[in-house]
Design an enzyme around this catalytic site. Structure first.
Site, PDB file in Angstrom:
ATOM      1  N   PRO A  17       0.839  -1.197   0.000  1.00 28.48           N
ATOM      2  CA  PRO A  17       0.000   0.000   0.000  1.00 28.48           C
ATOM      3  C   PRO A  17       0.880   1.255   0.000  1.00 28.48           C
ATOM      4  O   PRO A  17       1.892   1.312   0.695  1.00 28.48           O
ATOM      5  CB  PRO A  17      -0.790  -0.111   1.299  1.00 28.48           C
ATOM      6  CG  PRO A  17      -0.718  -1.542   1.683  1.00 28.48           C
ATOM      7  CD  PRO A  17       0.570  -2.070   1.133  1.00 28.48           C
ATOM      8  N   GLU A  18       0.503   2.215  -0.814  1.00 27.82           N
ATOM      9  CA  GLU A  18       1.278   3.452  -0.918  1.00 27.82           C
ATOM     10  C   GLU A  18       0.589   4.553  -0.111  1.00 27.82           C
ATOM     11  O   GLU A  18      -0.423   4.315   0.550  1.00 27.82           O
ATOM     12  CB  GLU A  18       1.444   3.818  -2.405  1.00 27.82           C
ATOM     13  CG  GLU A  18       2.152   2.722  -3.193  1.00 27.82           C
ATOM     14  CD  GLU A  18       2.315   3.039  -4.674  1.00 27.82           C
ATOM     15  OE1 GLU A  18       2.435   4.223  -5.029  1.00 27.82           O
ATOM     16  OE2 GLU A  18       2.314   2.089  -5.481  1.00 27.82           O
TER      17      GLU A  18
END
Ligand code: ZN
Length: 287
Positions: A17-18
């Site tokens: 996840p960014e």
């Protein structure tokens, strides 16, 4: 609640996840857990990316949660004794708040009972996540993160300075967490499309206007993605178990062979160092 939203078999990279996904988790969790006391901590599986510290339960139990913050791709839960509970979701980590009587899911490794009776569950199929508790200074040293892209510290001047003496591509610089915290493969690809710069460009060769476009595009793409609650293409869910929707707005990421949404040229996928870069050969120039 289902554990997996949309596991795309075509994508070779299980993604971390960014910034927009972690920020979305932060916002939803903050609403649900800030002000709550940690009544009990049950560790069902201590072997995450690194084993949990022996005193992990003791450092959390009895503390109240004063704030949920984010640095880069990390969540930082501030406790009432000025300690910080650092969390990285790895590739498949999910932190979801739910009722206490919910049947435990496979891979629910940590269950935290809150003062209001609700449970915060950490589920992580691949166990690549990370959790530790320390002082603010310790946490900063552990993570070693660069500037936040949505802060004023990430400016044209900053990126210009960071790109002058490197042989790396602009995409590699943007994904270097020590330079800019929070950007991974998806948002690097998307922002470079909006900036009109190819991912394989040597960073040091970029002229001032291109650097300025990249900084503006970075902020615009990240803000837009946060508005859409991030991108769910792997195991990502927010603190309420909801997926994001930015994946339907991708212009280049995972769209190889499909027509560019601006000029209809087929999007190209290029593999460098085991990572895919996606770009439009017409809209994005080589310098
Ligand atoms: Zn195009």
């Amino acid at each position: 609640m289902q554990g997996r939203v949309c596991d795309r078999g075509t994508s070779e990279e299980k993604r971390v996840p960014e910034l927009p996904e972690v920020e979305t988790v932060r916002r939803s969790l903050a609403r649900l857990i800030v002000g709550q006391t940690i009544v009990a901590v049950e560790v069902r599986e201590p072997r995450l990316r690194r084993p949990l510290a022996a005193d992990f339960v003791a450092t959390l139990a009895g503390r109240a949660i004063s704030q949920v913050e984010r640095r880069g791709k990390y969540l930082q839960v501030n406790l009432d004794n000025d300690q910080v509970w650092l969390i990285h979701l790895g590739m498949t980590g999910q932190l979801v708040v739910g009722p206490p009587d919910e049947a435990p899911r496979r891979h629910d490794h940590i269950v935290i009972v809150l003062g209001n009776g609700q449970c915060l569950r950490y589920n992580d199929t691949r166990r690549f996540g990370l959790m530790a508790v320390g002082s603010e200074a310790e946490v900063a040293a552990w993570t070693g993160l660069g500037v936040e892209p949505l802060s004023s510290a990430f400016s044209r001047r900053y990126l210009w300075h960071k790109t002058r003496s490197t042989q790396r591509t602009i995409k590699d610089v943007l994904m270097d967490q020590r330079v800019i915290a929070g950007i991974g493969n998806i948002y690097a690809s998307e922002l470079l499309f909006r900036a009109g710069v190819r991912p394989g460009c040597v960073a040091a060769a970029l002229a001032q206007p291109a650097v300025e476009r990249i900084v503006k595009a970075t902020k615009a793409v990240l803000r837009e993605a946060i508005r859409h609650r991030g991108s769910s293409i792997s195991d990502y869910l927010d603190g309420e178990g909801q997926p994001g929707s930015f994946q339907s707005r991708f212009r280049v990421y995972d769209r190889q062979g499909q027509p560019c949404r601006v000029c209809t040229t087929p999007i190209v996928r290029e593999v460098r160092g085991g990572r895919s870069a996606f770009f439009c050969p017409t809209c994005q120039s080589e310098d």
